[in-house]
Design a protein around this motif. Sequence first.
Motif, PDB file in Angstrom:
ATOM      1  N   PHE A   1       0.839  -1.205   0.000  1.00 38.96           N
ATOM      2  CA  PHE A   1       0.000   0.000   0.000  1.00 38.96           C
ATOM      3  C   PHE A   1       0.873   1.255   0.000  1.00 38.96           C
ATOM      4  O   PHE A   1       0.652   2.184  -0.775  1.00 38.96           O
ATOM      5  CB  PHE A   1      -0.952   0.006   1.200  1.00 38.96           C
ATOM      6  N   VAL A   2       1.870   1.278   0.868  1.00 42.59           N
ATOM      7  CA  VAL A   2       2.754   2.455   0.952  1.00 42.59           C
ATOM      8  C   VAL A   2       3.441   2.668  -0.398  1.00 42.59           C
ATOM      9  O   VAL A   2       3.478   3.776  -0.939  1.00 42.59           O
ATOM     10  CB  VAL A   2       3.797   2.285   2.092  1.00 42.59           C
ATOM     11  N   GLN A   3       3.984   1.581  -0.957  1.00 48.29           N
ATOM     12  CA  GLN A   3       4.715   1.692  -2.226  1.00 48.29           C
ATOM     13  C   GLN A   3       3.793   2.147  -3.368  1.00 48.29           C
ATOM     14  O   GLN A   3       4.144   3.023  -4.159  1.00 48.29           O
ATOM     15  CB  GLN A   3       5.349   0.320  -2.539  1.00 48.29           C
ATOM     16  N   GLN A   4       2.599   1.561  -3.434  1.00 50.64           N
ATOM     17  CA  GLN A   4       1.714   1.859  -4.569  1.00 50.64           C
ATOM     18  C   GLN A   4       0.977   3.184  -4.417  1.00 50.64           C
ATOM     19  O   GLN A   4       0.987   4.020  -5.314  1.00 50.64           O
ATOM     20  CB  GLN A   4       0.684   0.729  -4.718  1.00 50.64           C
ATOM     21  N   GLN A   5       0.338   3.365  -3.251  1.00 47.64           N
ATOM     22  CA  GLN A   5      -0.554   4.517  -3.097  1.00 47.64           C
ATOM     23  C   GLN A   5       0.160   5.784  -2.638  1.00 47.64           C
ATOM     24  O   GLN A   5      -0.256   6.881  -2.984  1.00 47.64           O
ATOM     25  CB  GLN A   5      -1.649   4.201  -2.069  1.00 47.64           C
ATOM     26  N   TRP A   6       1.173   5.618  -1.837  1.00 44.51           N
ATOM     27  CA  TRP A   6       1.779   6.806  -1.231  1.00 44.51           C
ATOM     28  C   TRP A   6       3.115   7.185  -1.866  1.00 44.51           C
ATOM     29  O   TRP A   6       3.448   8.356  -1.932  1.00 44.51           O
ATOM     30  CB  TRP A   6       1.929   6.608   0.290  1.00 44.51           C
ATOM     31  N   ILE A   7       3.897   6.175  -2.325  1.00 47.19           N
ATOM     32  CA  ILE A   7       5.181   6.515  -2.963  1.00 47.19           C
ATOM     33  C   ILE A   7       4.943   6.842  -4.448  1.00 47.19           C
ATOM     34  O   ILE A   7       5.456   7.823  -4.966  1.00 47.19           O
ATOM     35  CB  ILE A   7       6.199   5.357  -2.830  1.00 47.19           C
ATOM     36  N   ASN A   8       4.141   6.003  -5.115  1.00 48.60           N
ATOM     37  CA  ASN A   8       3.996   6.153  -6.563  1.00 48.60           C
ATOM     38  C   ASN A   8       2.686   6.794  -7.001  1.00 48.60           C
ATOM     39  O   ASN A   8       2.231   6.592  -8.140  1.00 48.60           O
ATOM     40  CB  ASN A   8       4.177   4.793  -7.250  1.00 48.60           C
TER      41      ASN A   8
END
Length: 545
Positions: free
Chosen positions: A465-472
């Motif tokens: 979730f962090v990688q997909q929604q918040w980082i990218n």
Amino acid sequence: MITLTTTKPAAKEVELELADIQGNILTAYGRLGFPKARYLVLSFDKKKAPQAREFVNALRPKITTALRWPSSKDIPTGAVVAERPMVALNVAFTFDGLLALGVSIRTLRGMPDDFIEGMRARRTILGDDTPENPVEEWDPVWNPERAEGTVHMLVTLNARMREDGTGLPVPELDVMTSWIQDLCARSGGAVRILKGHGGPDAEYQDLSALTQDGIPCAKEHFGYTDGISDPVFDGQYPDGYAKSVAVGGGATDGQGNWRPLATGEFLLGWPDEAQEIPGAAMPLDFSRNGTFIAYRKIAQDVGAFNAWVEDAAAKLKVLWDLSSHEEAKETLLAKMAGRWTDGVPLAVAPDYRSWLSFNQEFPADSKDPAVLAERGRRLVDFLYQGDETGSRCPVTAHIRRANTRDMLDPEAANKDPKSRMGSALNNRRRILRRGLPFGGNNGTPGEKGIVMLAVCASLQRQFEFVQQQWINYGLDFNAGNDTCPIIGNHGEDAKFVIAADPKTGKPPFIAARLKQFVRTRGGDYFFVPSMTALRMIAMGVTDPT
Ligand code: HEM
């Protein structure tokens, strides 16, 4: 005389079975005196599962558990004190690895889809399939078309450094590596070490903290101080110590109060932030006290990063009429990360001058423990309340999107502070960050980067979730498609916006044409078994029926 009190008993603290939990979950070795590491990736021959299990069994007694050793940082040890090892050894398995070792289907069917599929199959979610970050560039060991075998097991060796000024790891690291190589060689082909970690012929991923004057430091290759903020959870520290370190690291109610996060966010078989014990692979003893790791090797293009920063800083200097290029560059770097390069948060020191004053008041090299303690607290004890537009810390800065703290509080605008929900939405998205840089200090030949081990109970809910929604992606922060300015995927139109500051009258700065500063070099999802589960795996007895 017996005295009766009417005070309510204190809530019972969670007591973890430290001897059952692998040490790398509770402890970031890199920060605690183990600045050198080698990560080995192994493959089993399914037809020789009993011999492969013998190999696992041979490693078992040497594994470093979460039992504490005396620490110079005054962290209480707990009732049982362990001896501080020269090399910490830990293991983890992919889904294919557990299958190859003969773990029963009845158990494996309870594993989550993210883990079963593995990192490569989830590349679209992770942003590893774009023209600027293509999966084809993964190191051979993580690339089924080029690998010598399927990745089944991860062995991490974290070592102390020699005290002779050579900067080398302690000799025990070579001894331990040779021992594992020897065990594999004697397994009759049941266990093989996979090569192909980027360097020529490398049998392992070599890692080392960067150094300053020969001494390991917490810098990463782009020049920022790393490893400051890490989640704190119930049971992680004994004797009430968790309460003090939870300030800035745990969950917040948005009114300045902090508490450790629920254990189940980081260990299976424990209640999580939803106050549930989520379903896990059965029998329960197989999952309990275990967790998952996302192994992610990330190459950093230091040249491209520095060149882009120099150029953008020159523009920022003109637009904001700053006094020097140095001020513009440091300001831009801070706005991208959310922290100044020495780790001081923008939320605490929002401009160059206040950063300098902060360092005068709380110098990092102070000899006064009280000053250092106060500096340490201020580095983590902050919220984004009052900075909704991001004029102090941009809403898209790396740390603000990776740990949103109270930023996404749906009740943030509520005038009654008691209605605030603080970090409620963020509490289920936390990850423990383990791992070290690779490639040596800048200026030495070869590719640079980090291997991040993101530890969490749910790969999908937390790491992915962090990688997909918040980082990218930027929508949760009202920033459209803008990705993380440091580690996001940067297509042709990528930009980074520093909001206008109504207090100073500074106009917004739109930094365009971000280059691709990082590229994934591979990785996978691993299950980190408890010592109980490891014994079951090694004995081949996971299904009690
Ligand atoms: C080359 C890659 C990366 C670099 C250079 C980098 C750099 C940094 C730096 C300088 C910090 C601030 C220091 C600290 O708060 O401890 C930080 C914090 C953090 N990073 Fe990264 N990072 C990288 C990759 C990632 C990835 C892939 C993720 C997650 C998907 C991530 C998640 C976080 C989190 C959760 C924090 C802590 C934020 C906080 O608690 O305030 N980072 N990173």
